[in-house]
Structures are given as structure tokens and as C-alpha cells.
Design a protein around this motif. Sequence first.
Motif, PDB file in Angstrom:
ATOM      1  N   PHE A  94       0.837  -1.202   0.000  1.00 16.86           N
ATOM      2  CA  PHE A  94       0.000   0.000   0.000  1.00 16.86           C
ATOM      3  C   PHE A  94       0.870   1.249   0.000  1.00 16.86           C
ATOM      4  N   ILE A  95       1.968   1.208   0.754  1.00 21.79           N
ATOM      5  CA  ILE A  95       2.879   2.351   0.809  1.00 21.79           C
ATOM      6  C   ILE A  95       3.486   2.604  -0.568  1.00 21.79           C
ATOM      7  N   VAL A  96       3.940   1.535  -1.222  1.00 23.68           N
ATOM      8  CA  VAL A  96       4.508   1.660  -2.565  1.00 23.68           C
ATOM      9  C   VAL A  96       3.465   2.204  -3.545  1.00 23.68           C
ATOM     10  N   SER A  97       2.225   1.775  -3.378  1.00 25.83           N
ATOM     11  CA  SER A  97       1.168   2.195  -4.313  1.00 25.83           C
ATOM     12  C   SER A  97       0.931   3.697  -4.279  1.00 25.83           C
ATOM     13  N   TYR A  98       1.215   4.350  -3.159  1.00 28.34           N
ATOM     14  CA  TYR A  98       0.952   5.780  -3.045  1.00 28.34           C
ATOM     15  C   TYR A  98       1.733   6.577  -4.091  1.00 28.34           C
ATOM     16  N   ILE A  99       2.940   6.123  -4.422  1.00 27.16           N
ATOM     17  CA  ILE A  99       3.748   6.819  -5.424  1.00 27.16           C
ATOM     18  C   ILE A  99       3.044   6.779  -6.778  1.00 27.16           C
ATOM     19  N   LEU A 100       2.575   5.607  -7.152  1.00 29.01           N
ATOM     20  CA  LEU A 100       1.868   5.452  -8.426  1.00 29.01           C
ATOM     21  C   LEU A 100       0.527   6.183  -8.405  1.00 29.01           C
ATOM     22  N   VAL A 101      -0.151   6.152  -7.262  1.00 30.68           N
ATOM     23  CA  VAL A 101      -1.420   6.861  -7.109  1.00 30.68           C
ATOM     24  C   VAL A 101      -1.230   8.352  -7.416  1.00 30.68           C
ATOM     25  N   ALA A 102      -0.226   8.949  -6.783  1.00 27.70           N
ATOM     26  CA  ALA A 102       0.023  10.379  -6.984  1.00 27.70           C
ATOM     27  C   ALA A 102       0.372  10.672  -8.439  1.00 27.70           C
ATOM     28  N   TYR A 103       1.201   9.816  -9.031  1.00 21.57           N
ATOM     29  CA  TYR A 103       1.632  10.049 -10.411  1.00 21.57           C
ATOM     30  C   TYR A 103       0.453   9.974 -11.386  1.00 21.57           C
ATOM     31  N   VAL A 104      -0.340   8.920 -11.283  1.00 25.16           N
ATOM     32  CA  VAL A 104      -1.452   8.732 -12.213  1.00 25.16           C
ATOM     33  C   VAL A 104      -2.525   9.800 -12.016  1.00 25.16           C
ATOM     34  N   CYS A 105      -2.859  10.101 -10.777  1.00 27.94           N
ATOM     35  CA  CYS A 105      -3.849  11.153 -10.508  1.00 27.94           C
ATOM     36  C   CYS A 105      -3.395  12.477 -11.100  1.00 27.94           C
ATOM     37  N   GLY A 106      -2.113  12.783 -10.920  1.00 35.47           N
ATOM     38  CA  GLY A 106      -1.573  14.012 -11.468  1.00 35.47           C
ATOM     39  C   GLY A 106      -1.642  14.055 -12.986  1.00 35.47           C
ATOM     40  N   LYS A 111      -4.260  16.980 -17.921  1.00 26.28           N
ATOM     41  CA  LYS A 111      -4.856  17.062 -19.254  1.00 26.28           C
ATOM     42  C   LYS A 111      -6.128  17.910 -19.271  1.00 26.28           C
ATOM     43  N   LYS A 112      -6.855  17.903 -18.163  1.00 22.16           N
ATOM     44  CA  LYS A 112      -8.103  18.656 -18.088  1.00 22.16           C
ATOM     45  C   LYS A 112      -8.419  18.957 -16.631  1.00 22.16           C
ATOM     46  N   GLN A 113      -8.851  20.189 -16.352  1.00 19.66           N
ATOM     47  CA  GLN A 113      -9.091  20.599 -14.963  1.00 19.66           C
ATOM     48  C   GLN A 113     -10.568  20.726 -14.595  1.00 19.66           C
ATOM     49  N   SER A 114     -11.426  19.912 -15.186  1.00 20.95           N
ATOM     50  CA  SER A 114     -12.848  19.969 -14.836  1.00 20.95           C
ATOM     51  C   SER A 114     -13.107  19.172 -13.558  1.00 20.95           C
ATOM     52  N   LEU A 115     -14.222  19.462 -12.908  1.00 21.17           N
ATOM     53  CA  LEU A 115     -14.573  18.745 -11.679  1.00 21.17           C
ATOM     54  C   LEU A 115     -14.715  17.240 -11.916  1.00 21.17           C
ATOM     55  N   PRO A 116     -15.422  16.797 -12.982  1.00 23.07           N
ATOM     56  CA  PRO A 116     -15.515  15.349 -13.222  1.00 23.07           C
ATOM     57  C   PRO A 116     -14.141  14.694 -13.409  1.00 23.07           C
ATOM     58  N   THR A 117     -13.204  15.431 -14.018  1.00 25.37           N
ATOM     59  CA  THR A 117     -11.859  14.881 -14.219  1.00 25.37           C
ATOM     60  C   THR A 117     -11.147  14.701 -12.893  1.00 25.37           C
ATOM     61  N   PHE A 118     -11.275  15.669 -11.999  1.00 25.25           N
ATOM     62  CA  PHE A 118     -10.647  15.569 -10.683  1.00 25.25           C
ATOM     63  C   PHE A 118     -11.219  14.389  -9.894  1.00 25.25           C
ATOM     64  N   ILE A 119     -12.538  14.234  -9.940  1.00 25.12           N
ATOM     65  CA  ILE A 119     -13.171  13.130  -9.209  1.00 25.12           C
ATOM     66  C   ILE A 119     -12.781  11.788  -9.832  1.00 25.12           C
ATOM     67  N   THR A 120     -12.751  11.736 -11.163  1.00 28.17           N
ATOM     68  CA  THR A 120     -12.337  10.513 -11.849  1.00 28.17           C
ATOM     69  C   THR A 120     -10.904  10.146 -11.480  1.00 28.17           C
ATOM     70  N   ALA A 121     -10.017  11.141 -11.479  1.00 25.34           N
ATOM     71  CA  ALA A 121      -8.616  10.907 -11.120  1.00 25.34           C
ATOM     72  C   ALA A 121      -8.505  10.332  -9.714  1.00 25.34           C
ATOM     73  N   ALA A 122      -9.280  10.901  -8.794  1.00 27.14           N
ATOM     74  CA  ALA A 122      -9.245  10.438  -7.406  1.00 27.14           C
ATOM     75  C   ALA A 122      -9.709   8.989  -7.286  1.00 27.14           C
ATOM     76  N   LEU A 123     -10.769   8.643  -8.009  1.00 31.06           N
ATOM     77  CA  LEU A 123     -11.295   7.272  -7.950  1.00 31.06           C
ATOM     78  C   LEU A 123     -10.342   6.285  -8.635  1.00 31.06           C
ATOM     79  N   VAL A 124      -9.702   6.709  -9.718  1.00 37.95           N
ATOM     80  CA  VAL A 124      -8.702   5.856 -10.362  1.00 37.95           C
ATOM     81  C   VAL A 124      -7.538   5.610  -9.401  1.00 37.95           C
ATOM     82  N   GLY A 125      -7.136   6.661  -8.702  1.00 44.81           N
ATOM     83  CA  GLY A 125      -6.076   6.515  -7.702  1.00 44.81           C
ATOM     84  C   GLY A 125      -6.446   5.530  -6.615  1.00 44.81           C
ATOM     85  N   LEU A 126      -7.691   5.576  -6.177  1.00 42.35           N
ATOM     86  CA  LEU A 126      -8.172   4.653  -5.149  1.00 42.35           C
ATOM     87  C   LEU A 126      -8.111   3.210  -5.655  1.00 42.35           C
TER      88      LEU A 126
END
Length: 198
Positions: A94-106, A111-126
Motif C-alpha cells: 500500500f505504501i509503494v502504491s501511493y507513489i503510483l497513485v500520486a503520479y497517475v492522478c496528477g 490534461k483537463k481541470q474539470s470537476l468530473p476529471t478531478f473526481i475521476t482521477a481520485a477514484l482511479v487513484g483509489l
Amino acid sequence: MNKKLRAIDLTMVGVFVALMAIGANITSFVPFMVIGGVPITLQTFFAILAGVILGSRLGAIALTVYTFVGLVGVPVFAQFGGGFATIVKPTFGFIVSYILVAYVCGKIVEKKQSLPTFITAALVGLVINYVLGTNLMYYAYKFWASAPEGFTYKMAWMWMVVPLPKDIILAVFAGILAHRLEKTVLSKGQFKHMKRVS
């Protein structure tokens, strides 16, 4: 692009290392955040925020620094853990995954700063956090850690059902919060070009 880290970048890396340490041990500061014997940690929440606020490169740097700080012995992991021995613990995935989570969410929100994109990024990170962390936990128990009696792959995932609702809610909140900050604080002054450093 300029790849040098500015003072504001280094400061934000330090902030998120501290937030991850607090998030890992939040129940030590706020005891009522233990529900039914299950501690409500905020590590995934802050890992997602690191990505969507700092961007892929800086977010991954922040979480890499957090990981190394813990591995050299600073008690920043859950239950104030730290040290190189953490690498063989079942939860290290889980600790290792945080690095990839941050990278992918970022990457997603760059690419796009809309609210749905931010929420999608967060859920993909999860999802990344759960898939990588749970699978590595399973293999750790199967190959080198002492697995509980009758431990199976299904049991590993059943354990993750308990914190899942909390993590989904926090992920959505992280997306909303980061989008709000992007439209206000982060789009101004010295924060303006923080995500564009790559």
C-alpha cells in the motif's frame, strides 16, 4: 520545460510528507476516528491530493520522499512505524502504491481541470491503491509473512471491504477539494506553474 525544483516545490513536498505521516496515524491524534475497531487512516486521501494538487512529477516525488523517510527509520508509517524492515511487511504494498497513485492522478488532471476529471482521477487513484496494495499483501502472506489460518485471496479482498466506503467518500471529497483549490489558490501567484514542472 524547466526541471529544477523551486523553493515552493520543495516546500509542498515537505508539506505532503508531513500530511502523509499525520494521515497514517490520525487515530493517535483523534481517537474517535476508530469505528468498530477499524482505524480511519487518511493516507490514500493525502496521496490522491498530492497527485491532483502537485501534479504527476511533484506528487510522485513527494510520495517517494515519504517512503524513503519512513524506510530510513523516521516513524511516519501507520502506528508510528518506520525502518527498512517495513519492506517485508504485508502492508508495504500500500505504501509503494501511493507513489503510483500520486503520479497517475496528477497525469489525469494535467490534461483537463474539470470537476468530473478531478473526481475521476481520485477514484482511479483509489483503485490503484486497492489493487496494488491488496495483491502485494496477498503474496506477502503467501510467500514470507505468517498468514492467518485459512487465508485465501478472497479473504484478502474481504478485509478491504470494511474501509472501502470510507475511502470512496474521501476520494470523491479529495477530487472536489482539489478542484476548488485549483480554481482559487493554486491558479494564482507562485502556485500557478507548480504542476507544469515536468
